[in-house]
Write an enzyme that holds these catalytic residues in place. Sequence first.
Site, mmCIF file in Angstrom:
data_model
loop_
_atom_site.group_PDB
_atom_site.id
_atom_site.type_symbol
_atom_site.label_atom_id
_atom_site.label_comp_id
_atom_site.label_asym_id
_atom_site.label_seq_id
_atom_site.Cartn_x
_atom_site.Cartn_y
_atom_site.Cartn_z
ATOM 1 N N SER A 231 0.797 -1.236 0.000
ATOM 2 C CA SER A 231 0.000 0.000 0.000
ATOM 3 C C SER A 231 0.825 1.279 0.000
ATOM 4 O O SER A 231 0.262 2.378 -0.010
ATOM 5 C CB SER A 231 -0.966 0.006 1.184
ATOM 6 O OG SER A 231 -2.075 -0.827 0.916
ATOM 7 N N LYS B 240 -0.077 3.773 -2.659
ATOM 8 C CA LYS B 240 -1.058 4.850 -2.504
ATOM 9 C C LYS B 240 -0.392 6.214 -2.372
ATOM 10 O O LYS B 240 -1.003 7.245 -2.683
ATOM 11 C CB LYS B 240 -1.948 4.573 -1.297
ATOM 12 C CG LYS B 240 -2.849 3.344 -1.452
ATOM 13 C CD LYS B 240 -3.721 3.142 -0.227
ATOM 14 C CE LYS B 240 -4.666 1.960 -0.397
ATOM 15 N NZ LYS B 240 -3.974 0.663 -0.319
ATOM 16 N N SER C 274 -5.953 3.335 4.419
ATOM 17 C CA SER C 274 -5.445 2.509 3.313
ATOM 18 C C SER C 274 -6.596 1.894 2.522
ATOM 19 O O SER C 274 -6.697 0.681 2.366
ATOM 20 C CB SER C 274 -4.508 1.420 3.840
ATOM 21 O OG SER C 274 -3.614 1.007 2.825
#
Length: 501
Positions: free
Chosen positions: A82, A85, A339
């Site tokens: 993640s 992101k 997230s």
Amino acid sequence: MAASKRRRIVIVALVLLGIGGHAVGGLAQPPLRTLRQLERHFEAVLRRPEFATTRWGILVESLDRRVVLIQREADQLFTPASNMKLYTTAAALVRLGPNFRFRTSVYVPAQPDERGHVEGDVILYGRGDPNLSARTLTGGYLTPFFDLADQLARAGVREVFGDIVGDESYFVGPRLGVGWEWDDLQWYYGAEVSALSVDDNFVDVTLRPGEREGDPVRVILSSPAVTVINRAVTAVEGTPQRIEIERGLQDNVVEIRGVMPRDSVGYRAAVAVHHPALYAATLFREALLRRGIRVHGRAVAADWKVRRERPLDLRQMVELAAVESVPLSEVIRVVNKISQNLHAEILLRVLGAEVNGEGSDEKGLDVIREFLGEIGARTSGVRVRDGSGLSRLNLVTPATTVDLLRFMSQHEYGAIYRESLPIAGVDGTLERRMRGTPAEGNVRAKTGTLAYTFTLSGYVTTARGERLVFSFMANHHTGEAAPVLSALNELCAALAAFAGP
């Protein structure tokens, strides 16, 4: 052995174990006042036996002096999870601006006639609003659509002689990302991506034990998005709980199997909804009926392939209702703090639509690649394949990530970006981490977790007030998660406590 000698040995042992002095990462640690001491501390953490097969990539740099403090395989490629992101939200913030809003519209072929009739389909047209959700509004699962239904009623609509069409054609291409694993897809974090998404494209499934042994387990749904086949039964108190939930990859039928003891506190799962645009159309149709608008047609959906055969010219239609999202600055807070995979993937496709004229993941990825090139990030060998980091095919380096974070720290929207990141010990995915250490309330960083992958990248201020940017990436860690998460926390705490120049 003399007492003084034993005492010296004990002190040395305590220092080597990181015990004594102030607390760092849950362990006491002698003050780190020189760069060499900091380096040795990092090396001691990474050389622990539990990391014998773990591959580490690390880069720590001073934002104030633009010098490297710590580096280890910083130019090598790692799966970011993640941390991806960070790239998507930065590109979205810079390219679209913090005040960008997503608009969801309702189109009809013409104004309703004097009797309030609409002849033809009503088009619920989505442009990727990630917050068309009962979770952001007060009320039940129909709440996101009551405003639109009320606007139609105020416009004089009384009866619809056509279908309610959930149109997701603003996005082009598959609803799933490249490199996603099939066993992620039935859960909320692997939800299908649609330009017309509602309630984050998942439904809460809550299970409670029945009253008596042998009774079916009680099933509570947050909305009627799925059909349940319940094969789970209630067992006597003390029976080990065993629950299995399975949703087919091409339907919304959820089968529940297993046993739940009478003294169970219950079980909750967030199950992804297949074909979210059709689900949105179904909810909108129900909202219209509840507001007294008769609908003679069905709820149906139209994607980019349908519109390729039957093009839709919005300029020839009448917009009777519309809602706008919160600004992008608030959207990226959700993406980074908790997230949120779906929202990140929506942002990626909106980038493609708004910047490159096509709402596809590939066009969105082109925006990210162009953005990284413009800011001078080190991108040799880097491969970005989705917006959320769920793909196992993403490959980035700690150096690329630090380049991105450094650029954003200097950008006019840098404060918005930084404030979107979880704060250690305070909120988001770092809420329960680094508490009681110098990193608490100090570190702002994005977490990342996949099978065998743990990452953490962001900002920290040292004990002497120096601003640092860092990227930690651990790949191929096949052991328990706790030791590697603890190590990441400890490295952050060491940076926060660093008292050197």
